[in-house]
Design a protein around this motif. Sequence first.
Motif, PDB file in Angstrom:
ATOM      1  N   LYS A   5      35.910  40.907  48.153  1.00  0.00           N
ATOM      2  CA  LYS A   5      36.611  41.685  49.175  1.00  0.00           C
ATOM      3  C   LYS A   5      37.527  40.781  50.005  1.00  0.00           C
ATOM      4  O   LYS A   5      38.653  41.166  50.336  1.00  0.00           O
ATOM      5  N   TYR A   6      37.072  39.587  50.329  1.00  0.00           N
ATOM      6  CA  TYR A   6      37.848  38.666  51.154  1.00  0.00           C
ATOM      7  C   TYR A   6      39.142  38.218  50.467  1.00  0.00           C
ATOM      8  O   TYR A   6      40.197  38.166  51.087  1.00  0.00           O
ATOM      9  N   PHE A   7      39.081  37.886  49.160  1.00  0.00           N
ATOM     10  CA  PHE A   7      40.239  37.341  48.459  1.00  0.00           C
ATOM     11  C   PHE A   7      41.129  38.398  47.811  1.00  0.00           C
ATOM     12  O   PHE A   7      42.204  38.071  47.323  1.00  0.00           O
ATOM     13  N   LYS A   8      40.714  39.652  47.813  1.00  0.00           N
ATOM     14  CA  LYS A   8      41.502  40.713  47.186  1.00  0.00           C
ATOM     15  C   LYS A   8      42.901  40.763  47.807  1.00  0.00           C
ATOM     16  O   LYS A   8      43.056  40.818  49.026  1.00  0.00           O
ATOM     17  N   ASN A   9      43.912  40.709  46.939  1.00  0.00           N
ATOM     18  CA  ASN A   9      45.334  40.787  47.317  1.00  0.00           C
ATOM     19  C   ASN A   9      45.817  39.649  48.205  1.00  0.00           C
ATOM     20  O   ASN A   9      46.875  39.760  48.819  1.00  0.00           O
ATOM     21  N   LYS A  10      45.071  38.561  48.297  1.00  0.00           N
ATOM     22  CA  LYS A  10      45.516  37.393  49.069  1.00  0.00           C
ATOM     23  C   LYS A  10      46.368  36.501  48.164  1.00  0.00           C
ATOM     24  O   LYS A  10      46.138  36.406  46.962  1.00  0.00           O
TER      25      LYS A  10
END
Length: 72
Positions: A5-10
Amino acid sequence: MNFKKYFKNKNILLTGVFGFVGSNLCKKLIECDARVFGIYKNNSTYSLLNIEEITGFNTVQYSENNFEVIEE
């Protein structure tokens, strides 16, 4: 912490993307749906990314004088 969730789309800039640590980290970040940009100097034939034919990331090859985008 939920890494997916944290790295999604980063946008992630990863140096040494074809090395042992970099290739494993790149693989995990791709699984988290991160947009990975990998910098490398030498593209190793024996890199995890080449052996497992992992795609889905952008590479930027380093030369002593400039950076150039190789794949998008």
